[in-house]
Design a protein around this motif. Structure first.
Motif, mmCIF file in Angstrom:
data_model
loop_
_atom_site.group_PDB
_atom_site.id
_atom_site.type_symbol
_atom_site.label_atom_id
_atom_site.label_comp_id
_atom_site.label_asym_id
_atom_site.label_seq_id
_atom_site.Cartn_x
_atom_site.Cartn_y
_atom_site.Cartn_z
ATOM 1 N N LEU A 87 15.270 -25.695 16.067
ATOM 2 C CA LEU A 87 14.667 -25.527 14.744
ATOM 3 C C LEU A 87 15.621 -26.024 13.673
ATOM 4 C CD1 LEU A 87 12.432 -24.292 12.895
ATOM 5 C CD2 LEU A 87 13.723 -22.164 12.974
ATOM 6 N N ASN A 88 15.219 -27.057 12.954
ATOM 7 C CA ASN A 88 15.960 -27.522 11.786
ATOM 8 C C ASN A 88 15.190 -27.058 10.557
ATOM 9 O OD1 ASN A 88 18.103 -29.237 13.043
ATOM 10 N ND2 ASN A 88 16.309 -30.268 13.863
ATOM 11 N N LEU A 89 15.901 -26.298 9.701
ATOM 12 C CA LEU A 89 15.170 -25.614 8.643
ATOM 13 C C LEU A 89 15.953 -25.624 7.342
ATOM 14 C CD1 LEU A 89 12.579 -23.855 8.240
ATOM 15 C CD2 LEU A 89 14.040 -21.869 8.619
ATOM 16 N N SER A 90 15.268 -25.990 6.267
ATOM 17 C CA SER A 90 15.797 -25.831 4.917
ATOM 18 C C SER A 90 14.862 -24.862 4.200
ATOM 19 C CB SER A 90 15.862 -27.164 4.179
ATOM 20 O OG SER A 90 16.780 -28.044 4.797
ATOM 21 N N LEU A 91 15.394 -23.708 3.827
ATOM 22 C CA LEU A 91 14.571 -22.646 3.265
ATOM 23 C C LEU A 91 15.093 -22.263 1.887
ATOM 24 C CD1 LEU A 91 12.238 -20.620 3.844
ATOM 25 C CD2 LEU A 91 13.981 -19.057 4.731
ATOM 26 N N ALA A 131 10.931 -12.055 -0.971
ATOM 27 C CA ALA A 131 10.968 -13.174 -1.912
ATOM 28 C C ALA A 131 9.538 -13.476 -2.340
ATOM 29 C CB ALA A 131 11.600 -14.406 -1.277
ATOM 30 N N GLU A 132 9.357 -13.595 -3.650
ATOM 31 C CA GLU A 132 8.019 -13.880 -4.153
ATOM 32 C C GLU A 132 7.544 -15.268 -3.758
ATOM 33 O OE1 GLU A 132 7.350 -13.089 -8.244
ATOM 34 O OE2 GLU A 132 8.267 -11.094 -8.199
ATOM 35 N N LEU A 133 8.498 -16.178 -3.524
ATOM 36 C CA LEU A 133 8.112 -17.536 -3.153
ATOM 37 C C LEU A 133 9.178 -18.158 -2.266
ATOM 38 C CD1 LEU A 133 6.200 -20.000 -3.505
ATOM 39 C CD2 LEU A 133 7.631 -20.662 -5.472
ATOM 40 N N TYR A 134 8.749 -18.779 -1.197
ATOM 41 C CA TYR A 134 9.664 -19.585 -0.391
ATOM 42 C C TYR A 134 9.110 -21.004 -0.297
ATOM 43 C CZ TYR A 134 6.673 -19.855 3.771
ATOM 44 O OH TYR A 134 5.663 -20.140 4.652
ATOM 45 N N ASP A 135 10.034 -21.945 -0.157
ATOM 46 C CA ASP A 135 9.670 -23.356 0.007
ATOM 47 C C ASP A 135 10.468 -23.862 1.200
ATOM 48 O OD1 ASP A 135 8.961 -25.974 -0.149
ATOM 49 O OD2 ASP A 135 9.383 -26.206 -2.288
ATOM 50 N N MET A 136 9.768 -24.272 2.243
ATOM 51 C CA MET A 136 10.417 -24.591 3.503
ATOM 52 C C MET A 136 10.049 -25.993 3.971
ATOM 53 S SD MET A 136 10.023 -22.527 7.111
ATOM 54 C CE MET A 136 8.236 -22.774 7.094
ATOM 55 N N VAL A 137 11.058 -26.719 4.446
ATOM 56 C CA VAL A 137 10.837 -27.994 5.129
ATOM 57 C C VAL A 137 11.732 -28.024 6.364
ATOM 58 C CG1 VAL A 137 10.171 -29.272 3.069
ATOM 59 C CG2 VAL A 137 12.585 -29.154 3.712
ATOM 60 N N GLY A 138 11.310 -28.727 7.373
ATOM 61 C CA GLY A 138 12.106 -28.826 8.585
ATOM 62 C C GLY A 138 11.292 -29.397 9.719
ATOM 63 N N ASP A 139 11.724 -29.111 10.950
ATOM 64 C CA ASP A 139 10.993 -29.591 12.109
ATOM 65 C C ASP A 139 11.288 -28.705 13.307
ATOM 66 O OD1 ASP A 139 13.237 -30.791 13.852
ATOM 67 O OD2 ASP A 139 13.568 -31.759 11.912
ATOM 68 N N LEU A 140 10.388 -28.742 14.270
ATOM 69 C CA LEU A 140 10.550 -28.059 15.547
ATOM 70 C C LEU A 140 10.888 -29.089 16.611
ATOM 71 C CD1 LEU A 140 7.486 -25.637 15.468
ATOM 72 C CD2 LEU A 140 9.887 -24.984 15.293
ATOM 73 N N PHE A 141 11.946 -28.804 17.372
ATOM 74 C CA PHE A 141 12.352 -29.674 18.481
ATOM 75 C C PHE A 141 12.666 -31.090 18.022
ATOM 76 C CE2 PHE A 141 9.081 -26.671 20.016
ATOM 77 C CZ PHE A 141 9.899 -25.838 20.763
ATOM 78 N N GLY A 142 12.945 -31.260 16.714
ATOM 79 C CA GLY A 142 13.270 -32.570 16.187
ATOM 80 C C GLY A 142 12.097 -33.521 16.137
ATOM 81 N N PRO A 145 6.866 -31.881 12.534
ATOM 82 C CA PRO A 145 7.164 -31.553 11.131
ATOM 83 C C PRO A 145 6.784 -30.108 10.807
ATOM 84 C CG PRO A 145 5.986 -33.640 11.311
ATOM 85 C CD PRO A 145 5.906 -32.994 12.654
ATOM 86 N N LEU A 146 7.589 -29.518 9.957
ATOM 87 C CA LEU A 146 7.356 -28.120 9.589
ATOM 88 C C LEU A 146 7.568 -27.973 8.093
ATOM 89 C CD1 LEU A 146 6.950 -25.147 10.518
ATOM 90 C CD2 LEU A 146 9.440 -25.019 10.740
ATOM 91 N N TYR A 147 6.596 -27.382 7.438
ATOM 92 C CA TYR A 147 6.739 -27.124 6.010
ATOM 93 C C TYR A 147 5.803 -25.982 5.625
ATOM 94 C CZ TYR A 147 2.500 -30.020 5.765
ATOM 95 O OH TYR A 147 1.253 -30.545 5.969
ATOM 96 N N GLY A 148 6.059 -25.431 4.454
ATOM 97 C CA GLY A 148 5.201 -24.342 4.014
ATOM 98 C C GLY A 148 5.710 -23.707 2.730
ATOM 99 N N LYS A 149 4.822 -22.971 2.070
ATOM 100 C CA LYS A 149 5.141 -22.199 0.874
ATOM 101 C C LYS A 149 4.388 -20.881 0.941
ATOM 102 C CE LYS A 149 6.058 -25.975 -2.381
ATOM 103 N NZ LYS A 149 5.707 -26.563 -3.700
#
Length: 259
Positions: A87-91, A131-142, A145-149
């Motif tokens: 899991l590569n994650l920027s949160l 947290a009232e708001l999160y902003d996430m980008v990243g990927d699973l298994f390289g 694509p993974l993202y969400g709010k």
């Protein structure tokens, strides 16, 4: 000599001397012989009052030192990046509220005046972080694509810290300061993650939460030494300006054993 007599003499001297600019936080009243046992009672009482002062500071803050209450702790913004194989994650978290720090438990507190060290072992049963708001980008298994709010909630259970604080006297001789931390280690055995709104090829909130829990705990355990070093250095920088305003050295200076 009775310790009570010595304390009365010290009080008389303090009343005759010019008033210090330092702030007093302790009111020690111990009736015991001026013996190793009596000194141990006084040291134990000092440690208890120090812990009570810290708990009150966390829960209520201090207008005197310009410190707001730290439980709950409110943070406008926090950024977390977790590079891992699975899991590569920027949160990014916004408007964070964390509570539970004021309920810390003290398992061991040993003030050694000969070495000027304070050995302490504390734990926090539970810390709830929202947290009232999160902003996430990243990927699973390289590859995926993974993202969400959305909203985010984390619960840390049984967080425990053990450290040895080396103490020192302030330059003006009136305060106890922290020189450095040694052998600092911490444990986060349980972490619960609840984020909603993750998008990555379908609704995979449950998968993302499970992986966040595993990755964060593994990351913390793997890099515990540099994390402890960084946090310890930051703690010295943050705590010493407050400690330097307290008239505390006179409570331990005369108790330090002489060779």
């Amino acid at each position: 000599m009775k310790l009570s007599v010595l304390l009365l003499a010290l009080c008389a001297f303090a009343a005759a001397a010019p008033k210090l600019k330092k702030h007093e936080i302790f009111a020690i009243d111990v009736l015991a012989d001026d013996s190793p046992e009596g000194r141990n009672i006084l040291v134990d009482n000092l440690v208890r009052q120090l812990i009570a002062f810290l708990r009150n500071l966390i829960n209520n803050g201090s207008d005197l030192f310009g410190i707001p209450p730290l439980d709950p702790l409110e943070i406008d913004h926090f950024y977390l990046e977790l590079p891992a194989m699975l899991l590569n994650l920027s949160l990014e978290l916004q408007k964070i509220n964390a509570n539970g720090f004021g309920g810390f438990l003290v398992h061991r507190s040993n003030l050694n005046l000969r070495d000027l060290t304070f050995d302490i072992d504390i734990s926090v049963p539970a810390v709830d972080i929202s947290a009232e708001l999160y902003d996430m980008v990243g990927d699973l298994f390289g590859a995926i694509p993974l993202y969400g709010k959305g909203k985010a909630y984390f619960r840390v259970e049984n967080f425990r810290v053990r450290t040895l604080m080396h103490l020192k006297q302030s330059e003006d001789g009136q305060s106890i300061l922290i020189d450095r931390f040694e052998n600092t280690n911490f444990v986060i055995p349980n972490l619960k993650s609840e984020i909603t709104g993750a998008i990555g090829g379908g609704d995979i909130d449950a998968i993302v939460n499970a992986m966040i829990e595993d990755v964060i705990i593994d990351y913390i355990n793997r890099f515990q030494r540099p994390i402890s070093s960084a946090v310890s250095s930051l703690a010295v920088t943050m705590l010493n300006p407050v400690l330097d305003q307290l008239d505390t050295w006179r409570y331990i200076g005369w108790l330090i054993p002489r060779n």
